[in-house]
Design a protein around this motif. Structure first.
Motif, short mmCIF file in Angstrom:
data_model
loop_
_atom_site.label_atom_id
_atom_site.label_comp_id
_atom_site.label_asym_id
_atom_site.label_seq_id
_atom_site.Cartn_x
_atom_site.Cartn_y
_atom_site.Cartn_z
N LEU A 138 3.34 10.36 4.10
CA LEU A 138 3.67 9.84 2.77
C LEU A 138 2.73 10.42 1.71
O LEU A 138 1.56 10.66 1.98
N PRO A 139 3.23 10.62 0.49
CA PRO A 139 2.34 11.07 -0.58
C PRO A 139 1.34 9.97 -0.94
O PRO A 139 1.64 8.79 -0.86
N PHE B 150 -6.85 6.08 1.47
CA PHE B 150 -7.50 7.00 2.39
C PHE B 150 -8.05 6.21 3.58
O PHE B 150 -8.89 5.32 3.40
N TYR B 151 -7.58 6.54 4.78
CA TYR B 151 -8.07 5.91 6.00
C TYR B 151 -8.71 6.96 6.88
O TYR B 151 -8.14 8.03 7.11
N ILE B 152 -9.90 6.65 7.39
CA ILE B 152 -10.53 7.46 8.43
C ILE B 152 -10.55 6.62 9.70
O ILE B 152 -11.10 5.51 9.70
N LEU B 153 -9.94 7.13 10.75
CA LEU B 153 -9.84 6.40 12.02
C LEU B 153 -10.63 7.12 13.10
O LEU B 153 -10.46 8.32 13.31
N LEU C 20 0.81 -1.22 0.00
CA LEU C 20 0.00 0.00 0.00
C LEU C 20 0.84 1.27 0.00
O LEU C 20 0.37 2.33 -0.39
N THR C 21 2.09 1.18 0.46
CA THR C 21 2.94 2.37 0.51
C THR C 21 3.84 2.49 -0.71
O THR C 21 4.68 3.38 -0.77
N SER C 22 3.67 1.62 -1.69
CA SER C 22 4.48 1.68 -2.91
C SER C 22 3.57 1.85 -4.12
O SER C 22 2.38 1.59 -4.06
#
Length: 298
Positions: free
Chosen positions: A197-198, A166-169, A158-160
């Motif tokens: 991170l972008p 988009f996470y809503i916590l 997910l970071t590449s």
């Protein structure tokens, strides 16, 4: 062939096969009888739970009346590329619904997720993940370590690349001290790194918003670059995993719900907020016990 590509090709193939069968005006029972298969085999293929070999696909396409060579080769290529699904070696560890979820996650170009009770797997540190799994799963140490391996792999994925996430916590997720103060501080610091991170957005839904549309439970939405792939929705509930796809009215409803939550969530300076929460987690400054008067000795 990369794992995400394999997952997407299987999803595309199952869509094409369903379309071909309905176009031929055949029921699953009729096709299964014609192919001398069990009905469950065709059901699993059309559900994307299993792949289909080239040797099985050729007569199936003939049964559907598909004669165009270019179309046949296109579908055969999809079958060849879809044989190796991501995380297939973890079938003994996860349900088929969750393996399907992992396939969608690995193939999506946009991931939107709302979480209210715990951090989603790709955001978890090893220590946080172990504490969560020990709380609700009394499995073997080997099983826990394999599950941790999957979660770290999902985080790397997910970071590449060009995927947008988009996470809503809910604030409760960030306040709950899973694994103790030290573990929670490290976890919150990791969240701050991810939020910087972008194309990786973390938003916080504060307690102050009161009742909100996400109270019904967590959910995840996937969007794909391929036009023929519909948006997909994944729901979690106490009774087990519930997965829904090819239902545009339902996924559209949850997309609107996500946008409503975004309007309520904190978007600015989330990195600073997460760092501040990390420091307070170490200090224990938010322990409820600190709000209570001391117990008098007997």
């Amino acid at each position: 062939m990369s794992a995400p590509s394999a997952a997407l090709q299987r999803l595309r193939l199952r869509t094409e096969l369903r379309k071909a069968r309905t176009g031929a005006r055949l029921t699953q029972r009729q096709v299964a009888a014609k192919m001398e298969w069990s009905p469950s085999k065709l059901i699993r293929i059309e559900a994307g739970e299993v792949g289909i070999s080239v040797n099985d696909l050729r007569p199936l396409l003939d049964a559907y009346g598909i004669r165009d060579r270019r179309k046949i080769e296109e579908l055969l290529d999809l079958a060849r590329g879809s044989r190796k699904m991501p995380y297939a070696e973890f079938r003994d560890l996860y349900s088929k619904e969750f393996l399907q979820f992992l396939a969608l996650e690995s193939s999506a170009s946009i991931v939107r997720s709302y979480n209210s009770l715990q951090l989603p797997g790709p955001l978890q540190t090893e220590e946080y993940g172990r504490a969560i799994m020990r709380a609700y799963d009394k499995g073997t140490d080997e099983g826990v370590e394999r599950a941790i391996e999957v979660r770290l792999s999902r985080q790397d994925m997910l970071t590449s690349g060009d995927r947008e996430v988009f996470y809503i916590l809910d604030e409760a997720v960030l306040r709950r001290q899973v694994g103790g103060r030290g573990v929670m501080r490290a976890q919150l610091e990791r969240l701050a790194e991810l939020a910087a991170l972008p194309k990786f957005t973390i938003q916080i839904l504060p307690f102050s918003v009161g009742a909100h549309p996400g109270i019904q439970g967590p959910f995840t939405l996937f969007e794909f670059e391929a036009d023929e792939m519909p948006d997909s929705l994944y729901l979690e509930n106490p009774r087990g995993d519930s997965y829904s796809t090819n239902a545009p009215e339902e996924s559209g409803r949850y997309l609107e719900r996500f946008w409503e939550l975004e309007d309520l969530a904190i978007k600015e300076r989330t990195v600073d907020i997460l760092k501040a929460l990390a420091a307070r987690a170490e200090e224990g400054a938010d322990d409820l016990e600190r709000l209570l008067p001391p117990v008098e000795a007997a």
